[in-house]
Design a protein around this motif. Structure first.
Motif, PDB file in Angstrom:
ATOM      1  N   SER A  34       0.827  -1.215   0.000  1.00  0.00           N
ATOM      2  CA  SER A  34       0.000   0.000   0.000  1.00  0.00           C
ATOM      3  C   SER A  34       0.854   1.254   0.000  1.00  0.00           C
ATOM      4  CB  SER A  34      -0.923   0.002   1.219  1.00  0.00           C
ATOM      5  OG  SER A  34      -0.162  -0.078   2.423  1.00  0.00           O
ATOM      6  N   THR A  35       2.047   1.176   0.607  1.00  0.00           N
ATOM      7  CA  THR A  35       2.955   2.325   0.596  1.00  0.00           C
ATOM      8  C   THR A  35       3.556   2.507  -0.788  1.00  0.00           C
ATOM      9  OG1 THR A  35       3.506   1.975   2.913  1.00  0.00           O
ATOM     10  CG2 THR A  35       5.019   3.324   1.627  1.00  0.00           C
ATOM     11  N   LEU A  36       3.929   1.394  -1.404  1.00  0.00           N
ATOM     12  CA  LEU A  36       4.597   1.466  -2.690  1.00  0.00           C
ATOM     13  C   LEU A  36       3.674   1.945  -3.801  1.00  0.00           C
ATOM     14  CD1 LEU A  36       6.637  -1.820  -2.399  1.00  0.00           C
ATOM     15  CD2 LEU A  36       7.536   0.492  -2.262  1.00  0.00           C
ATOM     16  N   ASN A  37       2.379   1.590  -3.713  1.00  0.00           N
ATOM     17  CA  ASN A  37       1.472   2.039  -4.778  1.00  0.00           C
ATOM     18  C   ASN A  37       0.835   3.391  -4.490  1.00  0.00           C
ATOM     19  OD1 ASN A  37      -0.720   1.601  -2.990  1.00  0.00           O
ATOM     20  ND2 ASN A  37      -1.027  -0.502  -3.756  1.00  0.00           N
ATOM     21  N   GLY A  38       1.262   4.002  -3.359  1.00  0.00           N
ATOM     22  CA  GLY A  38       0.846   5.363  -3.078  1.00  0.00           C
ATOM     23  C   GLY A  38      -0.490   5.510  -2.396  1.00  0.00           C
ATOM     24  N   THR A  39      -1.160   4.417  -2.022  1.00  0.00           N
ATOM     25  CA  THR A  39      -2.465   4.525  -1.364  1.00  0.00           C
ATOM     26  C   THR A  39      -2.330   4.752   0.136  1.00  0.00           C
ATOM     27  OG1 THR A  39      -2.576   2.108  -1.089  1.00  0.00           O
ATOM     28  CG2 THR A  39      -3.528   3.052  -3.101  1.00  0.00           C
ATOM     29  N   THR A  40      -1.130   4.504   0.681  1.00  0.00           N
ATOM     30  CA  THR A  40      -0.871   4.724   2.103  1.00  0.00           C
ATOM     31  C   THR A  40       0.442   5.480   2.253  1.00  0.00           C
ATOM     32  OG1 THR A  40      -1.975   2.650   2.679  1.00  0.00           O
ATOM     33  CG2 THR A  40      -0.541   3.608   4.345  1.00  0.00           C
ATOM     34  N   SER A  41       0.463   6.459   3.151  1.00  0.00           N
ATOM     35  CA  SER A  41       1.702   7.198   3.410  1.00  0.00           C
ATOM     36  C   SER A  41       2.679   6.316   4.177  1.00  0.00           C
ATOM     37  CB  SER A  41       1.411   8.467   4.225  1.00  0.00           C
ATOM     38  OG  SER A  41       0.566   9.329   3.502  1.00  0.00           O
ATOM     39  N   PRO A  42       3.975   6.529   3.978  1.00  0.00           N
ATOM     40  CA  PRO A  42       4.960   5.739   4.723  1.00  0.00           C
ATOM     41  C   PRO A  42       4.781   5.928   6.227  1.00  0.00           C
ATOM     42  CG  PRO A  42       6.012   6.949   2.945  1.00  0.00           C
ATOM     43  CD  PRO A  42       4.617   7.463   3.028  1.00  0.00           C
ATOM     44  N   ILE A  43       5.081   4.890   6.959  1.00  0.00           N
ATOM     45  CA  ILE A  43       4.983   4.952   8.410  1.00  0.00           C
ATOM     46  C   ILE A  43       5.945   6.014   8.936  1.00  0.00           C
ATOM     47  CG2 ILE A  43       5.421   3.667  10.546  1.00  0.00           C
ATOM     48  CD1 ILE A  43       4.637   1.145   8.989  1.00  0.00           C
ATOM     49  N   ARG A  44       5.447   6.911   9.752  1.00  0.00           N
ATOM     50  CA  ARG A  44       6.284   7.955  10.341  1.00  0.00           C
ATOM     51  C   ARG A  44       7.000   7.404  11.565  1.00  0.00           C
ATOM     52  NH1 ARG A  44       5.247  13.238   9.225  1.00  0.00           N
ATOM     53  NH2 ARG A  44       7.169  13.504  10.407  1.00  0.00           N
ATOM     54  N   SER A  45       8.201   7.886  11.767  1.00  0.00           N
ATOM     55  CA  SER A  45       8.982   7.481  12.925  1.00  0.00           C
ATOM     56  C   SER A  45       9.914   8.609  13.320  1.00  0.00           C
ATOM     57  CB  SER A  45       9.792   6.219  12.619  1.00  0.00           C
ATOM     58  OG  SER A  45      10.699   5.940  13.664  1.00  0.00           O
ATOM     59  N   CYS A  46      10.274   8.654  14.577  1.00  0.00           N
ATOM     60  CA  CYS A  46      11.185   9.699  15.050  1.00  0.00           C
ATOM     61  C   CYS A  46      12.637   9.219  15.070  1.00  0.00           C
ATOM     62  CB  CYS A  46      10.772  10.177  16.450  1.00  0.00           C
ATOM     63  SG  CYS A  46      10.678   8.853  17.690  1.00  0.00           S
ATOM     64  N   TYR A  47      12.923   8.050  14.488  1.00  0.00           N
ATOM     65  CA  TYR A  47      14.322   7.612  14.477  1.00  0.00           C
ATOM     66  C   TYR A  47      15.137   8.530  13.560  1.00  0.00           C
ATOM     67  CZ  TYR A  47      14.564   5.347   9.827  1.00  0.00           C
ATOM     68  OH  TYR A  47      14.613   5.079   8.486  1.00  0.00           O
ATOM     69  N   LEU A  48      16.407   8.717  13.908  1.00  0.00           N
ATOM     70  CA  LEU A  48      17.242   9.661  13.188  1.00  0.00           C
ATOM     71  C   LEU A  48      18.145   8.983  12.162  1.00  0.00           C
ATOM     72  CD1 LEU A  48      18.218  12.039  16.123  1.00  0.00           C
ATOM     73  CD2 LEU A  48      16.252  12.133  14.604  1.00  0.00           C
ATOM     74  N   ASP A  49      18.631   7.813  12.469  1.00  0.00           N
ATOM     75  CA  ASP A  49      19.434   7.049  11.515  1.00  0.00           C
ATOM     76  C   ASP A  49      19.288   5.583  11.859  1.00  0.00           C
ATOM     77  OD1 ASP A  49      21.035   6.600   9.375  1.00  0.00           O
ATOM     78  OD2 ASP A  49      22.894   7.282  10.291  1.00  0.00           O
ATOM     79  N   SER A  50      19.625   4.726  10.912  1.00  0.00           N
ATOM     80  CA  SER A  50      19.362   3.305  11.100  1.00  0.00           C
ATOM     81  C   SER A  50      20.220   2.694  12.205  1.00  0.00           C
ATOM     82  CB  SER A  50      19.586   2.550   9.798  1.00  0.00           C
ATOM     83  OG  SER A  50      20.923   2.727   9.336  1.00  0.00           O
ATOM     84  N   ARG A  51      21.488   3.113  12.298  1.00  0.00           N
ATOM     85  CA  ARG A  51      22.388   2.528  13.284  1.00  0.00           C
ATOM     86  C   ARG A  51      23.138   3.617  14.029  1.00  0.00           C
ATOM     87  NH1 ARG A  51      25.224  -3.086  11.210  1.00  0.00           N
ATOM     88  NH2 ARG A  51      23.393  -4.029  10.257  1.00  0.00           N
ATOM     89  N   MET A  52      23.645   3.252  15.170  1.00  0.00           N
ATOM     90  CA  MET A  52      24.518   4.148  15.926  1.00  0.00           C
ATOM     91  C   MET A  52      25.790   3.403  16.291  1.00  0.00           C
ATOM     92  SD  MET A  52      22.673   4.347  19.668  1.00  0.00           S
ATOM     93  CE  MET A  52      21.209   5.107  19.030  1.00  0.00           C
TER      94      MET A  52
END
Length: 996
Positions: free
Chosen positions: A445-463
């Motif tokens: 649903s995200t890829l076909n544009g019917t749903t917005s990507p899940i929002r998150s407050c993470y800043l980068d994938s790893r630390m």
């Protein structure tokens, strides 16, 4: 740029670029040799520092002065205490400058690469067996290339830029980008944690940059790719200084093309990205005590700001980044007397980067917007390096040098969220990790544009570990001894490398949202973290002889011996490799005795140590699990799911359960060193002609063959041990074990030589008893293979106004292993990639490798239009890299767990390596113009246009076509470009040089 195109300077540059001399320890010094009447005295005077050496011509009519600091020299031949002939030349590091005096000492002629006082033409250095390219400070300043060591090294024949995932590091002769060594003033500054970075110096501090692409002598180790050596500037008797400003404006930079998924949805736009960079440098050098004590210092302030937006479907935040690099370097030289020299180099390349993150959205037209502030990340890399060196001319024929150095380099990060909370990882895998979790959203649903990507407050994938630091302490001693027709050299070195390192997912966990073939959404929960203090202890010695067999033939004979000791996070040895013998041979034949035609060749073995990160990942405690769940809700701030029923068992990936494995169980007992053999045969000829255009060209041809002997990788296949345990009557299914999973407490992976017999101490049934098990190499799959064949044609010319260097390389890079890293998936786990983890992963793996570029045309140089105006150019035409089709994840192939889209398997069949359509040919043309006004002596203004025609072909694509049960995402992003050619950008430089 006028000085660059003076005839004498051009001759100097020409020789420096193509031809090397007798090998010198780490290429920080050069030598002068030649012939004169027997028993005469030759006085060698350093014009820059006043130092003088005197040598006596031998009975064979030859003389030699070794280990000379680079610079301008006056060579005087003396008879009865008076000078009867003189010559001025320039000594270049790593080269042997030949100056012959007539037997009656009434005249002299130079067969030298560099002549200051005459209209010297470039000649072929018959004392060379190496494949070396050298760049002077003047060239580095005026060539239209990005101002860093990596891009300059890419100018050399047979060198290609590696994958963008590794920062486009150079790949020399088909080796991976993690197989190179980098030196500053003879000190190894390569990051031995993963071999993917090195300590750089301020660009304006470089006096000479050497790039050795093959045939290097026994004094060089720890490389199966290339060797890059920087020699810094130093003070002279004349006080000189300068300042420069290099500006790369955002307004002069184009952007890469917008990309779309295969079903037409927006994938990524670069339209609103921007980057602005200012580099300020100031330097001063001179004599604190004339002829004795010299100082050189430089300070560089490099400030870059940029804004970057993520992939349209990404949950990642937009970034506004500020990078500050206050580099400095100090060089002190003390001539105690004419026979003893002390040097001290101190530099600091600490880099501070601040990433500020904002929530981002991108509309259907590709226009991004930035709204709420999420937080910031602080990253600190680099550090201080100090190098001390002593050179002693013990006799006319015996030289001693000794060096000690220490390097520290930070690799730390921390996060500060918008509410002020701090996210850090202390390297302890049992510690709780604060902050928002890492989110990936690949739902249909995200890829076909019917749903917005899940929002998150993470800043980068790893630390990274917030107190992470690498440290090297090293010393070496070298002797150079001239005995008759033999120039003998030998040395011993030892270095210790320690890494306080560790990484973890942001917030301690990855939530990856996906859609299966049935259209059902689910979330995969992945935990990963590691950390510890690991060490590498390396010892080496070498012996070599440059033997002047006849007047026209030089033979090179050398041998190197390395020993490595790797320790895990508990300080225990897990790998010892000793007596790694590496013979090196070479010859140079001055065919007609006039230094105009040369045939040369080399043969040698080269070896690599095991990177420190192997100890962290394979031999130290790490925690890596994954499990799939249904979910009922998603937190709108963190993106974390409300988990429902598990859809499968929790899996401990690769046996990484958080327990330090027994060091006897993580490395095969009979481990052979990572080694490669190399063979080179070459020809060079200087054209002499009455035709002005043809006269003075130096043309050459060189054939290169490299073959990987043994590789070191990890494998995670427990099945051979399971079957062996069953065969001797053990209960193999207790203590959490199964055919694919070792019992608890037993490492899931170990390092070995792919294709070779494995002897390992292992707890087969979880009883706590280690058993010595020997299994054939075929039980774990194929032998590692890699070969490189190349033919290089080159041509170069220097004249009063023109300098040009051109080359064409045809090459093939083939095998089933790229090397220590894996461009296929951007994996930078040096020496522990997914290759060879299971035999099924290697089915179809043999073919053309990622660094294969069949054709490469390179040209660079310049032309002086007038005494005040000159122009330069740098051009590249290169064929595209091969591509693959990866798939077969989630058990599609032989039930192998944990490997999503890592198989050469698409649409139900094997698709062999490199069988996908090659990427397109690419070409760039980068011109510049330089103005040195006569009315303002010392002032230089320069404009460079990098990639003037803004060519933007893809240089890397997504090669994953399917992911087991999750087809939607990969079907729409397969072959979508991930990296393009660097877009057009302009660079302005203003420089002022002065003398006091």
């Amino acid at each position: 740029m006028t000085s660059m195109f003076k005839r004498t300077a051009l001759a100097s540059t020409l020789a420096a670029v193509l031809f090397a001399g007798t090998t010198q320890a780490q290429s920080t010094v050069g030598e002068i040799h030649g012939s004169a009447a027997a028993a005469q005295t030759v006085q060698i005077h350093n014009i820059d520092t006043g130092a003088t050496r005197t040598v006596t011509v031998g009975e064979d009519g030859r003389y030699r002065a070794a280990s000379l600091p680079i610079g301008s020299y006056r060579v005087n031949v003396q008879k009865d205490g008076r000078t009867v002939s003189t010559r001025e030349i320039n000594v270049v590091a790593g080269q042997s400058s030949q100056v012959n005096f007539a037997a009656d000492a009434s005249d002299a002629y130079a067969l030298d690469t560099v002549s200051v006082s005459a209209n010297a033409l470039a000649v072929i250095d018959i004392a060379s067996v190496e494949s070396r390219t050298s760049f002077t400070a003047d060239q580095l300043n005026k060539l239209p290339v990005p101002r860093n060591v990596v891009d300059v090294a890419a100018l050399t024949p047979g060198t290609v830029k590696g994958d963008g995932a590794f920062g486009n590091l150079p790949s020399f002769g088909g080796a991976s980008v993690a197989e190179n060594s980098y030196y500053v003033n003879g000190f190894n500054v390569t990051n031995l944690y993963n071999n993917l970075s090195f300590s750089e110096v301020p660009f304006q501090a470089i006096q000479q940059l050497d790039v050795q692409t093959g045939g290097y002598g026994a004094q060089y180790g720890f490389s199966t790719g290339g060797v890059t050596s920087v020699i810094t500037k130093r003070g002279t008797n004349e006080w000189k200084g300068g300042a420069s400003w290099v500006y790369t404006p955002a307004w002069g930079r184009e952007q890469s093309p917008t990309t779309y998924t295969k079903d037409g949805n927006l994938y990524r736009t670069y339209r609103q990205n921007n980057e602005n960079q200012n580099v300020y440098s100031a330097w001063l050098g001179g004599a604190l005590v004339k002829d004795k004590l010299f100082f050189y210092g430089i300070f560089q302030a490099d400030r870059k700001t940029e804004t970057r937006y993520p992939v349209a479907t990404s949950t990642a935040a937009a970034q506004r980044n500020t990078q500050s690099n206050p580099f400095y370097l100090v060089k002190m030289d003390w001539n105690l007397d004419d026979s003893n020299i002390l040097e001290w180099t101190s530099m600091n390349n600490t880099q501070h980067t601040t990433n500020r993150y904002f929530g981002s959205s991108i509309d259907a037209n590709g226009k991004p917007s930035t709204d709420d502030y999420l937080g910031r990340r602080h990253v600190k890399t680099g550090g201080a390096t100090n190098i001390f060196k002593y050179t002693g001319y013990l006799t006319d024929d015996l030289t001693l040098s000794a060096q000690w150095g220490k390097m520290k380099s930070k690799n730390s990060s921390e996060y500060v969220n918008a509410d002020g909370t701090v996210g850090r990882y202390d390297g302890n895998i049992d510690s709780a990790i604060a902050g928002c979790p890492y989110i990936i959203d690949r739902r249909a649903s995200t890829l076909n544009g019917t749903t917005s990507p899940i929002r998150s407050c993470y800043l980068d994938s790893r630390m990274n570990r917030f107190d992470g630091e690498d440290q090297r302490t090293a010393y070496r001693v070298d002797l150079d001894w001239k005995i008759g027709d033999h120039s003998l050299a030998g040395g011993y070195s030892r270095e210790k490398w320690t890494s306080e390192a560790g990484t973890a997912y942001a917030g301690g966990v990855l939530y990856s949202y996906n859609t299966n073939k049935r259209g059902e959404d689910y979330v995969q929960v992945v935990n990963f973290r590691n950390g510890g203090s690991v060490m590498v202890d390396q010892k080496s010695w070498y012996l070599q002889d440059n033997w002047q067999v006849t007047d026209n033939v030089l033979a090179y004979i050398g041998v190197r011996n390395d020993s490595f000791n790797n320790k895990n996070g508990d300080g225990r040895n897990f790998v010892r490799q000793g007596n790694i013998w590496q013979p090196r041979l070479g010859f140079s034949w001055d065919v007609f005795g006039d230094s105009a035609t040369k045939v040369y060749g080399t043969a040698g073995r080269y070896s690599l140590p095991i990177a420190a990160n192997v100890a962290l990942r394979a031999a130290t405690a790490s925690y890596y699990t994954q499990q799939e769940f249904a979910y009922s809700a998603i937190d709108p701030v963190t993106g974390a799911p409300t988990l429902g029923d598990p859809l499968g068992e929790r899996e401990i990936v690769n046996g990484e359960s958080g327990v330090t494995p027994n060091p006897r169980s993580v490395a095969a007992r009979n481990l052979k060193p990572y080694s490669q053999d190399e063979y080179i045969l070459g020809f060079q000829h200087r054209i002499g002609s009455d035709n002005a255009f043809l006269d003075g060209w130096v043309v050459g041809a060189k054939a290169t063959y490299r073959r990987l002997n043994n590789a070191i990788e990890d494998t995670c296949d427990w099945r051979p041990f399971y079957d062996y345990g069953k065969s001797i009557g053990l209960d193999m299914d207790t203590h959490g074990g199964s055919r694919f999973t070792p019992p608890q407490g037993t490492p899931g992976c170990f390092i070995y030589n792919p294709g070779s017999k494995v002897t390992l101490d292992v707890d087969l049934d979880g009883s706590g008893t280690l058993r010595k098990v020997t299994l054939p190499g075929t039980a774990f799959g194929q032998k590692a293979k890699r070969s490189y064949q190349a033919l290089t044609l080159s041509a170069e010319k220097a004249s009063e106004k023109l300098y040009v260097n051109a080359s064409y390389t045809w090459s093939k890079n083939r095998g089933n292993m790229e090397g220590l890293v894996k461009s296929d998936n951007g994996q930078d786990d040096t020496g522990t990639t997914s290759a060879f983890d299971y035999p099924e992963l290697m089915i179809g793996a043999n073919g053309y490798l990622p660094n294969d570029r069949r054709h490469s045309f390179k040209v660079y140089g310049g032309y002086a239009l007038t005494p005040e105006w000159s122009v330069g150019v740098n051009g590249l035409l290169e064929s595209g890299r091969p591509t693959n089709c990866f798939g077969g994840g989630n058990g599609t192939v032989a039930g192998i767990p944990s490997y999503n889209s890592a198989f050469f398997y698409c649409e139900g069949k094997i698709t062999s390596r490199g069988r996908g359509k090659r990427l397109p040919w690419t070409w760039t043309l980068s011109p510049n113009i330089v103005y040195t006004p006569a009315y303002a002596r010392g002032l230089t203004m320069q404009l460079d246009v990098i990639n003037a025609f803004n060519n933007s072909k893809p240089i890397a694509i997504n090669e994953i076509a399917e992911r087991g049960s999750d087809q939607t995402y990969y079907n729409t992003t397969y072959r979508v470009p991930t990296y393009f050619q660097t877009p057009r950008h302009v660079r302005l430089m203003v420089q002022y040089d002065f003398s006091l």
